[in-house]
Write an enzyme that holds these catalytic residues in place. Structure first.
Site, short mmCIF file in Angstrom:
data_model
loop_
_atom_site.label_atom_id
_atom_site.label_comp_id
_atom_site.label_asym_id
_atom_site.label_seq_id
_atom_site.Cartn_x
_atom_site.Cartn_y
_atom_site.Cartn_z
N ASN A 196 0.85 -1.18 -0.17
CA ASN A 196 0.01 -0.10 0.02
C ASN A 196 0.87 1.26 -0.08
O ASN A 196 1.90 1.28 0.81
CB ASN A 196 -0.80 -0.09 1.23
CG ASN A 196 -1.78 -1.17 1.19
OD1 ASN A 196 -2.75 -1.25 0.39
ND2 ASN A 196 -2.00 -1.87 2.50
N HIS A 252 6.67 -1.76 3.39
CA HIS A 252 6.41 -3.23 3.75
C HIS A 252 5.63 -4.05 2.75
O HIS A 252 4.56 -3.40 2.04
CB HIS A 252 5.95 -3.28 5.13
CG HIS A 252 4.37 -2.34 5.08
ND1 HIS A 252 4.81 -0.98 5.33
CD2 HIS A 252 3.26 -2.68 5.20
CE1 HIS A 252 3.51 -0.46 5.56
NE2 HIS A 252 2.59 -1.45 5.44
P1 AMP Z 1 -0.27 -0.91 5.91
O1 AMP Z 1 -1.69 -0.55 6.45
O2 AMP Z 1 0.00 -1.35 4.53
O3 AMP Z 1 0.49 0.46 6.08
O4 AMP Z 1 0.15 -2.32 6.74
C1 AMP Z 1 0.56 -1.96 8.00
C2 AMP Z 1 0.54 -3.19 8.58
O5 AMP Z 1 1.42 -3.22 9.82
C3 AMP Z 1 -0.95 -3.47 9.27
O6 AMP Z 1 -1.33 -4.87 8.74
C4 AMP Z 1 -0.72 -3.62 10.81
O7 AMP Z 1 -1.75 -4.61 11.21
C5 AMP Z 1 0.88 -4.06 10.73
N1 AMP Z 1 1.30 -3.61 12.08
C6 AMP Z 1 1.49 -2.57 12.79
N2 AMP Z 1 2.02 -2.46 13.86
C7 AMP Z 1 2.57 -3.83 14.02
C8 AMP Z 1 3.56 -4.62 15.07
N3 AMP Z 1 4.04 -4.10 15.92
N4 AMP Z 1 3.76 -5.70 14.50
C9 AMP Z 1 3.26 -6.59 13.37
N5 AMP Z 1 2.65 -5.90 12.53
C10 AMP Z 1 2.18 -4.40 12.53
#
Ligand code: AMP
Length: 114
Positions: free
Chosen positions: A87, A100
């Site tokens: 995203n 990511h």
């Molecule tokens: P996005 O919305 O594409 O930026 O994805 C960010 C992702 O990071 C989301 O799916 C969250 O659930 C995940 N996320 C945020 N903080 C953490 C964390 N501490 N450990 C693992 N995943 C996380």
């Protein structure tokens, strides 16, 4: 980068469920899984998003997709299929400003995505 949660995960300063540890990238379980399998592959160095990827980052991108291949094989996801998502920006739903790649699998996916 100071205050970046994924930099802290990459440095081991915040606990995460690591599923892949490479030279330039790591993979860990998403804390809020959207499918039975939901992993994130991130560069160890801070890159905010897709449009910040530089020529020097090509080895990291190659390793990112090596991680996808290795992890999806290890988790038995390749026969039934899986989805990768990056995203970029608020309209696409980016909530963490550290590059990511989502890997999602274990259920049927709809298209187009919401
Ligand atoms: P996005 O919305 O594409 O930026 O994805 C960010 C992702 O990071 C989301 O799916 C969250 O659930 C995940 N996320 C945020 N903080 C953490 C964390 N501490 N450990 C693992 N995943 C996380």
């Amino acid at each position: 980068m100071d205050g970046c949660i994924f930099c802290k995960i990459a440095k081991g300063e915040i606990a995460s469920n690591i599923v892949y540890d490479g030279e330039l990238v790591i993979g860990f379980r998403d804390v809020n899984p959207q499918a039975p399998h939901h992993y994130l592959i991130i560069p160890k160095k801070h890159i905010a998003n897709i449009t910040d990827i530089g020529e020097d980052d090509l080895p990291m991108l190659a390793e990112m997709f090596r991680a996808v291949n290795s992890l999806t094989e290890e988790k038995g996801m390749q026969a039934r299929g899986f989805r990768t998502v990056m995203n970029q920006g608020r309209m696409a739903g980016q909530t963490v400003d550290h590059l990511h790649l989502h890997i999602l699998g274990g259920r049927v996916m709809g298209w187009p995505p919401g």
